[in-house]
Write an enzyme that holds these catalytic residues in place. Structure first.
Site, PDB file in Angstrom:
ATOM      1  N   ARG A  78       0.837  -1.185   0.116  1.00  0.00           N
ATOM      2  CA  ARG A  78       0.042   0.028  -0.049  1.00  0.00           C
ATOM      3  C   ARG A  78       0.799   1.397  -0.042  1.00  0.00           C
ATOM      4  NH1 ARG A  78      -4.462  -1.613  -1.798  1.00  0.00           N
ATOM      5  NH2 ARG A  78      -5.577   0.151  -0.866  1.00  0.00           N
ATOM      6  N   HIS A  92      -0.055   0.833 -10.018  1.00  0.00           N
ATOM      7  CA  HIS A  92      -0.839   0.176  -9.338  1.00  0.00           C
ATOM      8  C   HIS A  92      -1.370  -0.917  -9.672  1.00  0.00           C
ATOM      9  CE1 HIS A  92      -3.424   0.334  -5.061  1.00  0.00           C
ATOM     10  NE2 HIS A  92      -3.074  -0.828  -5.306  1.00  0.00           N
TER      11      HIS A  92
END
Length: 313
Positions: free
Chosen positions: A228, A276
């Site tokens: 993350r 991502h």
């Protein structure tokens, strides 16, 4: 029992179409259209707008559409209903592909050869180490971390893992605060697959980088973060790269997404940026998983992979 698709940043239509095919007897709605709030029983979320799930009086469960759940828990008006995270072989395999790819890229110096090709330069003076000579440390031994570590072992890397509490695995493991220092000290490539919690936010910082091995075959430690964005301090990453504390970094997640155009990470010669997409949630696979969970719930079975809100995952 209506299903609500509550997304931001993804193609909502793909998820609506998939859930309607899987559960044709159930209405599937989105936040962009009028719907009966009292009829909503299940919500499928990826970065839903804060407060958008607060006034659903019969909501029974929230399903994250990604591996992380911090995007759900960040909602200050989140209703007090069970939350399930994704544990799916397709997503896990995609993440392991990414981790193995980038460990091999660093092992085989692929960015150097790319640069030499652009310059039409033939220079192979350096001896190429073998995978067994590189110590990879996987930070986080959940479903993703364990699978990535196993596949790195298959490729021949010297693998170890760290987790908050002790874990059994067919490789060296470390745990807790006492285990972090020796784990870092034996790590040439640090792969971070931790969840984002108040305890892990900002863990990838200058102090942690300083604890990584200095005697490895790559000439300095490497960071790979596919966990993350909130785990990393990007100013510290850039400073560590510039002063030699880090040799290189591969980053799939960022403090702000999309990564701002003025970020120094875009142009740093020893940073690889990916958008991502290390482990994309495929509607075909994840939709089937959630449909199965809904059917099991309605048979009176417990919700699988339920999030512990106190732990944050």
């Amino acid at each position: 029992m209506t299903i609500l698709i509550a997304l931001q940043g993804w193609d909502t239509g793909l998820w609506v179409e998939r859930m309607r095919r899987l559960l044709p007897a159930r209405p599937v709605v989105t936040l962009a259209e009028p719907f009966d709030k009292a009829a909503v029983r299940y919500a499928l979320s990826w970065r839903h707008p804060h407060g958008s799930l607060a006034d659903l009086p019969n909501l029974g469960a929230i399903f994250s559409l990604g591996a992380g759940v911090d995007h759900i828990l960040a909602d200050p008006r989140l209703p007090d209903v069970p939350i399930a995270r994704v544990v799916d072989p397709d997503l896990t395999t995609r993440m392991s592909e990414y981790v193995v790819l980038h460990c091999l890229m660093h092992l085989r110096q692929q960015r150097r050869w790319d640069a030499q090709q652009r310059e039409k330069l033939w220079d192979d003076d350096d001896f190429q180490p073998a995978a067994r000579e590189l110590r990879v440390g996987v930070l986080g031994l959940g479903e993703l971390g364990r699978d990535a570590a196993h596949k790195l072992q298959v490729m021949g890397f010297d693998v170890a893992g760290w987790s908050r509490s002790p874990a059994k695995a067919p490789f060296s493991t470390f745990s807790g605060q006492d285990g972090l220092e020796p784990f870092l000290a034996r790590t040439d490539i640090l792969v971070c697959l931790l969840p984002l919690t108040p305890q892990t936010r900002g863990i990838l910082n200058r102090d942690l980088f300083a604890g990584l091995a200095r005697d490895g075959r790559l000439g300095g430690p490497v960071l790979i973060n596919a966990g993350r964005g909130g785990l990393q301090v990007e100013g510290d990453i850039l400073a560590a790269l510039d002063d030699g504390t880090l040799k290189a970094a591969t980053l799939d997640v960022f403090e702000r997404e999309p990564l701002p155009s003025d970020s120094g990470l875009w142009t740093h010669p020893r940073v690889t940026v990916t958008p991502h997409n290390a482990a994309m949630s495929a509607p075909e696979a994840v939709g089937a998983l959630i449909a199965g969970q809904i059917a099991a719930l309605e048979r009176g079975e417990p919700l699988l992979h339920q999030v512990d809100r106190a732990r944050g995952y």
